[in-house]
Design a protein around this motif. Structure first.
Motif, mmCIF file in Angstrom:
data_model
loop_
_atom_site.group_PDB
_atom_site.id
_atom_site.type_symbol
_atom_site.label_atom_id
_atom_site.label_comp_id
_atom_site.label_asym_id
_atom_site.label_seq_id
_atom_site.Cartn_x
_atom_site.Cartn_y
_atom_site.Cartn_z
ATOM 1 N N ARG A 190 -36.487 9.460 4.144
ATOM 2 C CA ARG A 190 -37.882 9.632 4.326
ATOM 3 C C ARG A 190 -37.753 9.986 5.357
ATOM 4 N NH1 ARG A 190 -39.836 4.614 7.127
ATOM 5 N NH2 ARG A 190 -39.681 5.570 8.392
ATOM 6 N N ILE A 191 -36.734 9.916 6.360
ATOM 7 C CA ILE A 191 -37.186 10.795 7.718
ATOM 8 C C ILE A 191 -36.301 12.334 7.205
ATOM 9 C CG2 ILE A 191 -35.648 11.522 10.114
ATOM 10 C CD1 ILE A 191 -37.795 8.792 10.176
ATOM 11 N N ASP B 182 -25.681 -7.419 2.986
ATOM 12 C CA ASP B 182 -25.125 -5.955 3.234
ATOM 13 C C ASP B 182 -25.659 -5.246 2.175
ATOM 14 O OD1 ASP B 182 -23.707 -7.455 5.523
ATOM 15 O OD2 ASP B 182 -22.401 -7.586 4.024
ATOM 16 N N VAL B 183 -25.759 -5.316 1.297
ATOM 17 C CA VAL B 183 -26.410 -4.274 0.197
ATOM 18 C C VAL B 183 -27.373 -3.680 0.378
ATOM 19 C CG1 VAL B 183 -26.495 -3.687 -2.143
ATOM 20 C CG2 VAL B 183 -24.545 -4.789 -1.391
ATOM 21 N N GLU B 184 -28.229 -4.798 0.929
ATOM 22 C CA GLU B 184 -29.849 -4.685 0.807
ATOM 23 C C GLU B 184 -29.432 -3.556 1.495
ATOM 24 O OE1 GLU B 184 -33.318 -7.488 1.549
ATOM 25 O OE2 GLU B 184 -32.380 -8.112 0.321
ATOM 26 N N GLU B 185 -29.209 -4.109 2.832
ATOM 27 C CA GLU B 185 -29.270 -3.482 4.140
ATOM 28 C C GLU B 185 -28.878 -2.170 4.414
ATOM 29 O OE1 GLU B 185 -27.173 -3.852 8.853
ATOM 30 O OE2 GLU B 185 -28.651 -5.982 8.042
ATOM 31 N N GLU B 186 -27.970 -2.405 4.009
ATOM 32 C CA GLU B 186 -27.120 -0.809 3.538
ATOM 33 C C GLU B 186 -28.603 -0.002 2.758
ATOM 34 O OE1 GLU B 186 -23.433 1.791 1.380
ATOM 35 O OE2 GLU B 186 -23.774 0.046 2.642
ATOM 36 N N THR B 187 -28.538 -0.414 1.138
ATOM 37 C CA THR B 187 -30.015 0.354 0.714
ATOM 38 C C THR B 187 -31.641 0.274 1.413
ATOM 39 O OG1 THR B 187 -28.571 -0.694 -0.799
ATOM 40 C CG2 THR B 187 -31.488 0.405 -0.859
ATOM 41 N N SER B 188 -31.446 -0.446 2.314
ATOM 42 C CA SER B 188 -32.207 0.311 3.059
ATOM 43 C C SER B 188 -32.757 1.817 4.503
ATOM 44 C CB SER B 188 -33.222 -0.923 3.641
ATOM 45 O OG SER B 188 -32.319 -1.815 5.058
ATOM 46 N N ASP B 189 -31.059 1.258 4.973
ATOM 47 C CA ASP B 189 -31.214 2.043 5.273
ATOM 48 C C ASP B 189 -30.886 3.891 5.512
ATOM 49 O OD1 ASP B 189 -30.576 0.717 7.975
ATOM 50 O OD2 ASP B 189 -28.568 0.573 7.720
ATOM 51 N N LEU C 268 -38.918 16.323 16.480
ATOM 52 C CA LEU C 268 -37.837 16.697 15.422
ATOM 53 C C LEU C 268 -36.246 15.214 15.897
ATOM 54 C CD1 LEU C 268 -35.930 17.188 13.006
ATOM 55 C CD2 LEU C 268 -35.133 18.947 14.433
ATOM 56 N N TYR C 269 -36.376 15.862 17.349
ATOM 57 C CA TYR C 269 -35.348 14.847 17.927
ATOM 58 C C TYR C 269 -35.742 13.492 18.511
ATOM 59 C CZ TYR C 269 -33.684 19.277 19.422
ATOM 60 O OH TYR C 269 -33.059 20.770 19.501
ATOM 61 N N SER C 270 -37.445 13.172 18.767
ATOM 62 C CA SER C 270 -37.678 11.859 18.731
ATOM 63 C C SER C 270 -37.643 11.039 17.397
ATOM 64 C CB SER C 270 -39.278 12.105 18.989
ATOM 65 O OG SER C 270 -39.352 12.204 20.201
ATOM 66 N N LYS C 271 -37.829 11.701 16.023
ATOM 67 C CA LYS C 271 -38.019 10.869 15.091
ATOM 68 C C LYS C 271 -36.416 10.879 14.694
ATOM 69 C CE LYS C 271 -41.869 12.784 12.889
ATOM 70 N NZ LYS C 271 -42.685 13.724 12.077
ATOM 71 N N ILE C 272 -35.569 11.373 14.865
ATOM 72 C CA ILE C 272 -33.754 11.721 15.071
ATOM 73 C C ILE C 272 -33.748 10.378 15.416
ATOM 74 C CG2 ILE C 272 -31.665 12.484 14.621
ATOM 75 C CD1 ILE C 272 -32.875 14.993 14.721
ATOM 76 N N VAL C 273 -33.752 9.991 16.661
ATOM 77 C CA VAL C 273 -33.504 8.840 17.798
ATOM 78 C C VAL C 273 -34.238 8.244 17.325
ATOM 79 C CG1 VAL C 273 -33.124 7.858 20.301
ATOM 80 C CG2 VAL C 273 -32.969 10.369 19.560
ATOM 81 N N ALA C 274 -35.130 8.099 16.891
ATOM 82 C CA ALA C 274 -36.128 6.857 16.550
ATOM 83 C C ALA C 274 -35.288 5.767 15.209
ATOM 84 C CB ALA C 274 -37.354 7.252 16.561
ATOM 85 N N ALA C 275 -35.043 6.993 14.166
ATOM 86 C CA ALA C 275 -33.952 6.883 13.243
ATOM 87 C C ALA C 275 -33.023 5.758 13.159
ATOM 88 C CB ALA C 275 -34.736 7.952 12.133
ATOM 89 N N ALA C 276 -31.770 6.671 14.579
ATOM 90 C CA ALA C 276 -30.852 6.332 14.454
ATOM 91 C C ALA C 276 -30.768 4.795 15.116
ATOM 92 C CB ALA C 276 -30.512 6.966 15.529
ATOM 93 N N VAL C 277 -31.629 4.681 16.310
ATOM 94 C CA VAL C 277 -31.705 2.865 16.294
ATOM 95 C C VAL C 277 -32.611 1.892 15.782
ATOM 96 C CG1 VAL C 277 -33.608 1.476 18.336
ATOM 97 C CG2 VAL C 277 -32.817 3.982 19.360
ATOM 98 N N ALA C 278 -33.353 2.714 14.407
ATOM 99 C CA ALA C 278 -33.209 1.408 13.426
ATOM 100 C C ALA C 278 -32.106 1.089 12.687
ATOM 101 C CB ALA C 278 -34.709 1.840 12.844
#
Length: 97
Positions: free
Chosen positions: A30-31, A17-24, A44-54
């Motif tokens: 980065r975004i 969980d800590v590793e996943e949260e750290t990568s998020d 800009l909107y596309s990058k925000i949506v892509a980050a949210a999906v990831a």
């Protein structure tokens, strides 16, 4: 007199969980750095949506805006698709992002 018991206000997370949260957090950082210099709103909107999906590990995601009544586009009161990630072509509508 019985001792007072206090419930913990947080629980210790597993290493995964800590590793996943750290990568998020790293992805968000980065975004955010990329977004600082972004001039194209669509990108800009596309990058925000892509980050949210990831981060949410979703299959797809969208960003929409509600057009105000009387909008010059003729679509007042409707949702306008600003950006999407992995959205099949069929469900897209007015304002395809």
């Amino acid at each position: 007199m019985a001792p007072i018991q206090v419930a913990p206000i947080f629980s210790l997370a597993s290493p995964d969980d800590v590793e996943e949260e750290t990568s998020d957090v790293a992805l968000l950082h980065r975004i955010s750095v990329e977004l600082i210099g972004e001039q194209d709103l669509g990108e800009l909107y596309s990058k925000i949506v892509a980050a949210a999906v990831a981060i949410t590990q979703s299959q797809f995601g969208t960003m929409q805006r509600l057009c105000p009544p009387g909008d010059p586009s003729g679509h007042g009161g409707e949702l306008q698709l600003l950006a999407h990630c992995n959205l099949p072509r069929k469900p897209r509508n007015f304002g395809d992002g």
